[in-house]
Design a protein around this motif. Structure first.
Motif, short mmCIF file in Angstrom:
data_model
loop_
_atom_site.label_atom_id
_atom_site.label_comp_id
_atom_site.label_asym_id
_atom_site.label_seq_id
_atom_site.Cartn_x
_atom_site.Cartn_y
_atom_site.Cartn_z
N GLY B 72 0.82 -1.22 0.00
CA GLY B 72 0.00 0.00 0.00
C GLY B 72 0.84 1.26 0.00
N VAL B 73 0.41 2.23 0.79
CA VAL B 73 1.04 3.55 0.75
C VAL B 73 2.48 3.50 1.27
CG1 VAL B 73 0.34 4.33 3.05
CG2 VAL B 73 0.56 5.99 1.19
N SER B 74 2.81 2.48 2.09
CA SER B 74 4.11 2.50 2.76
C SER B 74 5.28 2.38 1.77
CB SER B 74 4.19 1.36 3.79
OG SER B 74 4.05 0.11 3.13
N LYS B 75 5.03 1.87 0.55
CA LYS B 75 6.13 1.67 -0.40
C LYS B 75 6.41 2.91 -1.24
CE LYS B 75 3.04 0.39 -4.10
NZ LYS B 75 1.79 0.40 -3.33
N ILE B 76 5.54 3.92 -1.18
CA ILE B 76 5.67 5.05 -2.09
C ILE B 76 6.81 5.97 -1.66
CG2 ILE B 76 4.52 7.04 -3.12
CD1 ILE B 76 1.92 5.59 -2.87
N SER B 77 7.65 6.32 -2.61
CA SER B 77 8.78 7.21 -2.35
C SER B 77 9.27 7.73 -3.70
CB SER B 77 9.91 6.43 -1.70
OG SER B 77 10.41 5.49 -2.63
N PHE B 78 10.24 8.62 -3.65
CA PHE B 78 10.83 9.11 -4.89
C PHE B 78 11.32 7.94 -5.75
CE2 PHE B 78 14.23 10.63 -7.60
CZ PHE B 78 13.68 11.79 -8.11
N ALA B 79 11.94 6.95 -5.11
CA ALA B 79 12.48 5.82 -5.85
C ALA B 79 11.37 5.05 -6.56
CB ALA B 79 13.25 4.90 -4.91
N PHE B 80 10.23 4.90 -5.86
CA PHE B 80 9.11 4.18 -6.47
C PHE B 80 8.60 4.92 -7.71
CE2 PHE B 80 4.52 3.21 -6.71
CZ PHE B 80 4.59 1.83 -6.85
N VAL B 81 8.48 6.25 -7.60
CA VAL B 81 8.04 7.05 -8.74
C VAL B 81 9.03 6.91 -9.89
CG1 VAL B 81 7.53 9.39 -9.54
CG2 VAL B 81 6.86 8.70 -7.24
N ALA B 82 10.32 6.99 -9.55
CA ALA B 82 11.35 6.88 -10.59
C ALA B 82 11.24 5.54 -11.31
CB ALA B 82 12.73 7.05 -9.96
N GLY B 83 10.99 4.47 -10.55
CA GLY B 83 10.85 3.16 -11.16
C GLY B 83 9.69 3.09 -12.12
N ARG B 84 8.56 3.68 -11.73
CA ARG B 84 7.39 3.61 -12.60
C ARG B 84 7.54 4.48 -13.84
NH1 ARG B 84 2.03 3.40 -11.82
NH2 ARG B 84 2.00 5.64 -11.52
N TRP B 85 8.05 5.70 -13.65
CA TRP B 85 8.14 6.61 -14.79
C TRP B 85 9.32 6.29 -15.70
CZ3 TRP B 85 6.40 11.94 -12.33
CH2 TRP B 85 5.00 11.92 -12.27
N ALA B 86 10.10 5.24 -15.36
CA ALA B 86 11.13 4.79 -16.29
C ALA B 86 10.46 4.12 -17.49
CB ALA B 86 12.07 3.82 -15.60
N SER B 87 9.20 3.73 -17.33
CA SER B 87 8.50 3.03 -18.40
C SER B 87 7.52 3.97 -19.11
CB SER B 87 7.75 1.84 -17.82
OG SER B 87 6.54 1.63 -18.52
N PRO B 88 7.59 4.04 -20.44
CA PRO B 88 6.67 4.89 -21.20
C PRO B 88 5.22 4.51 -20.95
CG PRO B 88 8.38 3.99 -22.64
CD PRO B 88 8.55 3.33 -21.32
N PHE B 89 4.98 3.22 -20.66
CA PHE B 89 3.61 2.77 -20.43
C PHE B 89 2.97 3.55 -19.28
CE2 PHE B 89 0.51 0.09 -18.23
CZ PHE B 89 -0.33 -0.28 -19.28
N TRP B 90 3.70 3.64 -18.16
CA TRP B 90 3.13 4.34 -17.00
C TRP B 90 3.12 5.85 -17.20
CZ3 TRP B 90 0.12 1.41 -14.57
CH2 TRP B 90 0.41 0.06 -14.39
N GLN B 91 4.07 6.35 -18.01
CA GLN B 91 4.02 7.79 -18.31
C GLN B 91 2.75 8.12 -19.08
OE1 GLN B 91 7.81 8.32 -20.38
NE2 GLN B 91 8.52 9.55 -18.66
N VAL B 92 2.44 7.28 -20.09
CA VAL B 92 1.24 7.52 -20.89
C VAL B 92 -0.01 7.33 -20.03
CG1 VAL B 92 -0.14 6.64 -22.81
CG2 VAL B 92 2.32 6.95 -23.08
N TRP B 93 0.01 6.30 -19.19
CA TRP B 93 -1.12 6.05 -18.27
C TRP B 93 -1.39 7.29 -17.42
CZ3 TRP B 93 -3.34 0.98 -16.69
CH2 TRP B 93 -4.21 1.10 -15.62
N ASP B 94 -0.34 7.79 -16.76
CA ASP B 94 -0.53 8.92 -15.86
C ASP B 94 -0.92 10.19 -16.61
OD1 ASP B 94 -0.04 7.29 -13.75
OD2 ASP B 94 1.96 8.02 -13.30
N LEU B 95 -0.33 10.36 -17.81
CA LEU B 95 -0.65 11.55 -18.61
C LEU B 95 -2.13 11.51 -19.03
CD1 LEU B 95 1.05 13.94 -19.68
CD2 LEU B 95 1.06 12.78 -21.89
#
Ligand code: HEM
Lengths: 114, 153
Positions: B72-95
């Motif tokens: 859940g929320v306990s894993k969220i951090s700058f590193a977690f965001v960096a990991g997700r936005w390394a992928s274009p898939f999640w960038q497009v999803w969030d956009l």
């Protein structure tokens, strides 16, 4: 009528949250520390309970929104609108019960230890 | 206003005795609302429904990933965001989620302002505030997604 009021209130609530949420996420462009500090706030018990409330608002708005779409586009939508409201409310209760542990366990651990 | 539309006995209408003119309904007067000539509200109505359907997947998926799965929320951090936005898939999803949710919510709030703010000035300023906040949020979020730098420090 009341489902419409609830749809409206949850819609406004989610919009305001989204505004704040984009601002806090924008802190990743400031520094990792600034972002992590803001996220620590999300991990506090009080905000944890507010998150559960946010989940409640989003789930209701989403399920009732699908019902509105069905009423407008499905030939028999208007006839079954009441049954669909109960389906939406039932699914909402089920999903809220399922979300309680994963969403709230962090808050409870903070409050009472593991 | 009594317009006599009955025929006086024995008198047929004719060029010399014309039938009374009935004003067509919906004649435009200085008080008529401005003609809009577009289907903006129809498209807005349709957009609320189509974007709503797509948002079910984007938003509920987002909540599932961020708040439910994997601690859940306990894993969220700058590193977690960096990991997700390394992928274009999640960038497009969030956009897509950002744009659809902001336009859906913004249009919803426009409806609500139209419903409750009866004074012309109040309505104007509330909408000005709403549009400013919406454009600002969409642009800021877009900028953050496109310029994210995992090595900022
Ligand atoms: C999760 C999926 C969602 C679905 C299925 C959904 C569905 C809908 C639908 C169908 C309407 C139109 C209601 C009508 O015209 O009577 C609506 C209105 C609205 N939605 Fe959503 N929506 C969703 C997410 C969101 C989000 C994320 C926000 C906030 C950013 C939001 C804010 C609003 C607002 C403010 C209204 C206007 C309410 C009103 O006019 O009474 N919705 N939604």
């Amino acid at each position: 009528m009341w489902s419409w009021v609830a749809h409206r209130v949850t819609g406004v609530l989610i919009f305001f949250f989204l505004f704040v949420h984009v601002l806090d996420t924008a802190l990743v462009r400031v520094s990792p520390e600034a972002y992590d500090d803001a996220i620590d706030l999300y991990k506090s018990p009080l905000v944890g309970f507010m998150e559960y409330g946010l989940v409640a608002a989003v789930l209701f708005h989403a399920l009732n929104g699908l019902r509105v779409v069905a009423v407008d586009f499905w030939q028999r939508g208007a006839r079954y609108q009441r049954q669909m409201l109960w389906v939406a409310v039932g699914l909402w209760a089920l999903l809220m019960a399922g979300a309680a542990y994963p969403v709230l366990n962090h808050a409870f651990r903070e409050l009472f230890g593991s | 206003m009594a317009i006599d539309t009955t025929r006086a006995a024995g008198s047929e209408f004719s060029p010399d005795n014309p039938a009374p003119l009935i004003e067509p309904p919906r004649t435009r007067t200085p008080h008529s609302p401005r003609a809009t000539r577009t289907n903006f509200e129809l498209y807005g109505w349709l957009f609320m429904r189509l974007s709503g359907i797509v948002l079910v997947i984007l938003v509920l998926g987002h909540l599932l990933i961020q708040l439910v799965l994997d601690g859940g929320v306990s894993k969220i951090s700058f590193a977690f965001v960096a990991g997700r936005w390394a992928s274009p898939f999640w960038q497009v999803w969030d956009l897509a989620m950002l744009w659809l949710a902001m336009l859906h919510g913004g249009n919803g709030l426009r409806t609500i302002i139209n419903d409750y703010a009866q004074n012309d000035d109040t309505r104007f300023w509330l909408k000005a505030l709403l549009y400013t906040a919406t454009v600002f949020t969409v642009l800021l979020g877009t900028l953050v997604i496109f310029t994210f730098d995992p090595n900022i420090r």
